[in-house]
Design a protein around this motif. Structure first.
Motif, short mmCIF file in Angstrom:
data_model
loop_
_atom_site.label_atom_id
_atom_site.label_comp_id
_atom_site.label_asym_id
_atom_site.label_seq_id
_atom_site.Cartn_x
_atom_site.Cartn_y
_atom_site.Cartn_z
N CYS A 65 57.34 49.96 40.68
CA CYS A 65 58.34 49.32 39.83
C CYS A 65 57.72 48.95 38.49
N CYS A 66 56.56 48.34 38.53
CA CYS A 66 55.86 47.91 37.33
C CYS A 66 55.53 49.11 36.44
N LYS A 69 58.90 50.50 34.94
CA LYS A 69 59.46 49.61 33.92
C LYS A 69 58.57 49.55 32.67
N GLY A 70 57.29 49.91 32.83
CA GLY A 70 56.37 49.92 31.69
C GLY A 70 56.35 51.23 30.94
N LEU A 97 58.34 41.80 37.69
CA LEU A 97 57.85 43.16 37.45
C LEU A 97 58.96 44.08 36.95
#
Length: 123
Positions: A65-66, A69-70, A97
């Motif tokens: 997820c991190c 999303k990054g 996150l």
């Protein structure tokens, strides 16, 4: 009109199959067995929504997820964590996150459909 595309990332095949059976009508569903596959698939295809387990081999759902999303290519894709871990700490961490939603297993099929509908843009 193209079908709405959803990625289901869960290491348990029976969970992926259950989600598929609940959501199959009107959706194109792609499956991933771990966080690594989820990140790879998300970078190769555009998804309208990602349903992701937290505890998976190779790369867990929080790390995946991190990463998603990054990444500006995937950062706008809504991610709903779908997990057997209902701890408040995990919910908070998921939100920090970048997760957009959180559903605890076992889940009610209607609850899952409702949560998916919240994030799907209907044309």
């Amino acid at each position: 009109m193209s079908k709405i595309k959803i990625l289901i990332a869960d290491d348990e095949e029976h969970i992926r199959q259950l989600v598929c059976s609940i959501l199959d009508k009107g959706y194109q569903i792609v499956q991933a067995r771990n966080g690594e596959e989820a990140v790879k698939e998300s970078r190769e295809q555009n998804f309208d929504l990602i349903l992701m387990d937290i505890m998976m081999p190779k790369l867990d759902g929080l790390a995946a997820c991190c990463m998603l999303k990054g990444d500006k290519q995937t950062s706008s894709t809504p991610i709903i964590m779908l997990t057997g871990v209902g701890y408040e700490l995990n919910k908070k961490l998921s939100q920090q996150l970048g997760a957009d939603g959180y559903i605890t297993k076992p889940f009610n099929p209607q609850e899952l459909r409702n949560k998916v509908s919240e994030f799907i843009k209907h044309d």
